[in-house]
Design a protein around this motif. Structure first.
Motif, PDB file in Angstrom:
ATOM      1  N   GLU A 120      52.943  44.973  82.188  1.00 39.22           N
ATOM      2  CA  GLU A 120      51.959  44.132  81.505  1.00 39.22           C
ATOM      3  C   GLU A 120      52.397  43.842  80.062  1.00 39.22           C
ATOM      4  O   GLU A 120      52.216  42.729  79.562  1.00 39.22           O
ATOM      5  CB  GLU A 120      50.578  44.797  81.514  1.00 39.22           C
ATOM      6  N   MET A 121      52.955  44.837  79.408  1.00 40.86           N
ATOM      7  CA  MET A 121      53.451  44.641  78.043  1.00 40.86           C
ATOM      8  C   MET A 121      54.626  43.670  78.034  1.00 40.86           C
ATOM      9  O   MET A 121      54.711  42.797  77.177  1.00 40.86           O
ATOM     10  CB  MET A 121      53.873  45.970  77.421  1.00 40.86           C
ATOM     11  N   GLN A 122      55.516  43.833  78.991  1.00 37.62           N
ATOM     12  CA  GLN A 122      56.663  42.931  79.068  1.00 37.62           C
ATOM     13  C   GLN A 122      56.196  41.499  79.286  1.00 37.62           C
ATOM     14  O   GLN A 122      56.708  40.576  78.656  1.00 37.62           O
ATOM     15  CB  GLN A 122      57.606  43.367  80.204  1.00 37.62           C
ATOM     16  N   ALA A 123      55.230  41.306  80.153  1.00 38.24           N
ATOM     17  CA  ALA A 123      54.709  39.962  80.414  1.00 38.24           C
ATOM     18  C   ALA A 123      54.058  39.380  79.152  1.00 38.24           C
ATOM     19  O   ALA A 123      54.250  38.197  78.831  1.00 38.24           O
ATOM     20  CB  ALA A 123      53.710  39.992  81.563  1.00 38.24           C
ATOM     21  N   ALA A 124      53.309  40.202  78.433  1.00 40.55           N
ATOM     22  CA  ALA A 124      52.673  39.737  77.198  1.00 40.55           C
ATOM     23  C   ALA A 124      53.727  39.372  76.159  1.00 40.55           C
ATOM     24  O   ALA A 124      53.615  38.335  75.486  1.00 40.55           O
ATOM     25  CB  ALA A 124      51.731  40.815  76.655  1.00 40.55           C
ATOM     26  N   TRP A 125      54.750  40.209  76.017  1.00 35.14           N
ATOM     27  CA  TRP A 125      55.817  39.921  75.047  1.00 35.14           C
ATOM     28  C   TRP A 125      56.612  38.693  75.454  1.00 35.14           C
ATOM     29  O   TRP A 125      57.010  37.898  74.611  1.00 35.14           O
ATOM     30  CB  TRP A 125      56.711  41.142  74.840  1.00 35.14           C
ATOM     31  N   ASP A 126      56.833  38.498  76.741  1.00 34.99           N
ATOM     32  CA  ASP A 126      57.537  37.305  77.191  1.00 34.99           C
ATOM     33  C   ASP A 126      56.746  36.055  76.804  1.00 34.99           C
ATOM     34  O   ASP A 126      57.308  35.086  76.277  1.00 34.99           O
ATOM     35  CB  ASP A 126      57.762  37.367  78.698  1.00 34.99           C
ATOM     36  N   LYS A 127      55.468  36.090  77.028  1.00 34.54           N
ATOM     37  CA  LYS A 127      54.606  34.960  76.683  1.00 34.54           C
ATOM     38  C   LYS A 127      54.580  34.737  75.169  1.00 34.54           C
ATOM     39  O   LYS A 127      54.680  33.605  74.690  1.00 34.54           O
ATOM     40  CB  LYS A 127      53.195  35.233  77.229  1.00 34.54           C
ATOM     41  N   PHE A 128      54.455  35.809  74.420  1.00 35.99           N
ATOM     42  CA  PHE A 128      54.418  35.745  72.961  1.00 35.99           C
ATOM     43  C   PHE A 128      55.734  35.203  72.391  1.00 35.99           C
ATOM     44  O   PHE A 128      55.737  34.287  71.567  1.00 35.99           O
ATOM     45  CB  PHE A 128      54.125  37.146  72.419  1.00 35.99           C
ATOM     46  N   LEU A 129      56.857  35.750  72.840  1.00 31.26           N
ATOM     47  CA  LEU A 129      58.156  35.305  72.332  1.00 31.26           C
ATOM     48  C   LEU A 129      58.446  33.866  72.739  1.00 31.26           C
ATOM     49  O   LEU A 129      59.043  33.102  71.966  1.00 31.26           O
ATOM     50  CB  LEU A 129      59.266  36.240  72.816  1.00 31.26           C
ATOM     51  N   THR A 130      58.002  33.475  73.915  1.00 29.27           N
ATOM     52  CA  THR A 130      58.147  32.079  74.331  1.00 29.27           C
ATOM     53  C   THR A 130      57.329  31.174  73.422  1.00 29.27           C
ATOM     54  O   THR A 130      57.776  30.080  73.049  1.00 29.27           O
ATOM     55  CB  THR A 130      57.749  31.912  75.811  1.00 29.27           C
ATOM     56  N   GLY A 131      56.151  31.637  73.035  1.00 36.39           N
ATOM     57  CA  GLY A 131      55.340  30.872  72.082  1.00 36.39           C
ATOM     58  C   GLY A 131      56.038  30.707  70.744  1.00 36.39           C
ATOM     59  O   GLY A 131      55.997  29.634  70.127  1.00 36.39           O
ATOM     60  N   ILE A 132      56.703  31.751  70.292  1.00 36.86           N
ATOM     61  CA  ILE A 132      57.482  31.666  69.052  1.00 36.86           C
ATOM     62  C   ILE A 132      58.593  30.635  69.219  1.00 36.86           C
ATOM     63  O   ILE A 132      58.812  29.786  68.347  1.00 36.86           O
ATOM     64  CB  ILE A 132      58.067  33.044  68.667  1.00 36.86           C
ATOM     65  N   ALA A 133      59.301  30.691  70.344  1.00 34.83           N
ATOM     66  CA  ALA A 133      60.393  29.752  70.595  1.00 34.83           C
ATOM     67  C   ALA A 133      59.896  28.308  70.623  1.00 34.83           C
ATOM     68  O   ALA A 133      60.546  27.409  70.084  1.00 34.83           O
ATOM     69  CB  ALA A 133      61.104  30.098  71.900  1.00 34.83           C
ATOM     70  N   VAL A 134      58.738  28.091  71.203  1.00 39.50           N
ATOM     71  CA  VAL A 134      58.158  26.745  71.236  1.00 39.50           C
ATOM     72  C   VAL A 134      57.908  26.257  69.817  1.00 39.50           C
ATOM     73  O   VAL A 134      58.254  25.121  69.453  1.00 39.50           O
ATOM     74  CB  VAL A 134      56.867  26.715  72.083  1.00 39.50           C
ATOM     75  N   VAL A 135      57.324  27.103  68.992  1.00 35.05           N
ATOM     76  CA  VAL A 135      57.052  26.726  67.608  1.00 35.05           C
ATOM     77  C   VAL A 135      58.355  26.439  66.857  1.00 35.05           C
ATOM     78  O   VAL A 135      58.456  25.473  66.105  1.00 35.05           O
ATOM     79  CB  VAL A 135      56.228  27.824  66.888  1.00 35.05           C
ATOM     80  N   LEU A 136      59.359  27.283  67.067  1.00 30.29           N
ATOM     81  CA  LEU A 136      60.634  27.093  66.371  1.00 30.29           C
ATOM     82  C   LEU A 136      61.363  25.828  66.802  1.00 30.29           C
ATOM     83  O   LEU A 136      62.135  25.277  66.028  1.00 30.29           O
ATOM     84  CB  LEU A 136      61.535  28.307  66.567  1.00 30.29           C
ATOM     85  N   THR A 137      61.103  25.353  68.001  1.00 29.03           N
ATOM     86  CA  THR A 137      61.791  24.152  68.473  1.00 29.03           C
ATOM     87  C   THR A 137      60.994  22.868  68.251  1.00 29.03           C
ATOM     88  O   THR A 137      61.528  21.779  68.459  1.00 29.03           O
ATOM     89  CB  THR A 137      62.149  24.271  69.967  1.00 29.03           C
ATOM     90  N   GLU A 138      59.760  22.961  67.822  1.00 32.07           N
ATOM     91  CA  GLU A 138      58.950  21.765  67.607  1.00 32.07           C
ATOM     92  C   GLU A 138      59.518  20.842  66.528  1.00 32.07           C
ATOM     93  O   GLU A 138      59.349  19.632  66.608  1.00 32.07           O
ATOM     94  CB  GLU A 138      57.519  22.153  67.226  1.00 32.07           C
ATOM     95  N   LYS A 139      60.193  21.384  65.566  1.00 25.09           N
ATOM     96  CA  LYS A 139      60.725  20.575  64.476  1.00 25.09           C
ATOM     97  C   LYS A 139      61.960  19.794  64.894  1.00 25.09           C
ATOM     98  O   LYS A 139      62.453  18.945  64.146  1.00 25.09           O
ATOM     99  CB  LYS A 139      61.082  21.469  63.278  1.00 25.09           C
ATOM    100  N   TYR A 140      62.477  20.046  66.081  1.00 19.01           N
ATOM    101  CA  TYR A 140      63.657  19.345  66.566  1.00 19.01           C
ATOM    102  C   TYR A 140      63.310  17.933  67.009  1.00 19.01           C
ATOM    103  O   TYR A 140      64.169  17.095  67.129  1.00 19.01           O
ATOM    104  CB  TYR A 140      64.288  20.094  67.746  1.00 19.01           C
ATOM    105  N   ARG A 141      62.058  17.691  67.291  1.00 21.26           N
ATOM    106  CA  ARG A 141      61.654  16.404  67.852  1.00 21.26           C
ATOM    107  C   ARG A 141      61.466  15.363  66.785  1.00 21.26           C
ATOM    108  O   ARG A 141      61.203  15.524  65.680  1.00 21.26           O
ATOM    109  CB  ARG A 141      60.361  16.594  68.647  1.00 21.26           C
TER     110      ARG A 141
END
Length: 141
Positions: A120-141
């Motif tokens: 459950e922790m791994q799934a939460a961290w995967d979701k959280f880190l993916t959210g960070i990655a989404v934010v970090l890539t938004e400026k590329y557009r």
């Protein structure tokens, strides 16, 4: 984005690694370079065989940014905006590298926390880190 339980898992894991950002971050970088050697191109300042001090310093900075995200989980976009600008406009990191970093970070977490890092922790961290990655890539557009 994250449920209350997922937020609790994020905070619980962060409490376990807080204070150990430098060694966790250095190990993350070493694992990233070993598994995905092409990612070294974004870390030229570390050299071909980075010394321990450089790895610890950069690893610390990376995980301090994760700590900022943990503290601002409700407003990642605002909290990480300067970092997103840096990666998109200055460093020009290929956004396909963020999932590789996420994968390596989760391996580091699992190897250190072992049974404490539940599915459950791994799934939460995967979701959280993916959210960070989404934010970090938004400026590329």
């Amino acid at each position: 984005m994250l449920s209350a339980q997922e937020r609790a898992h994020i905070a619980q894991v962060w409490d376990l690694i807080a204070g150990h950002e430098a060694p966790f971050g250095a190990e993350l970088l070493l694992r990233l370079f070993a598994v995905y050697p092409n990612t070294k191109t974004y870390f030229k300042h570390l050299g071909d065989c980075p010394d321990e001090v450089l790895l610890l310093n950069h690893g610390q900075r990376m995980l301090e940014a994760v700590g900022v995200a943990v503290r601002h989980v409700d407003n990642l976009r605002a909290a990480l905006s300067p970092l997103a600008d840096l990666h998109a406009h200055v460093l020009r990191v290929d956004p396909t590298n963020f999932p590789l970093l996420i994968q390596c970070f989760q391996v580091v977490l699992a190897s250190h926390l072992q049974d404490e890092f539940t599915v459950e922790m791994q799934a939460a961290w995967d979701k959280f880190l993916t959210g960070i990655a989404v934010v970090l890539t938004e400026k590329y557009r």
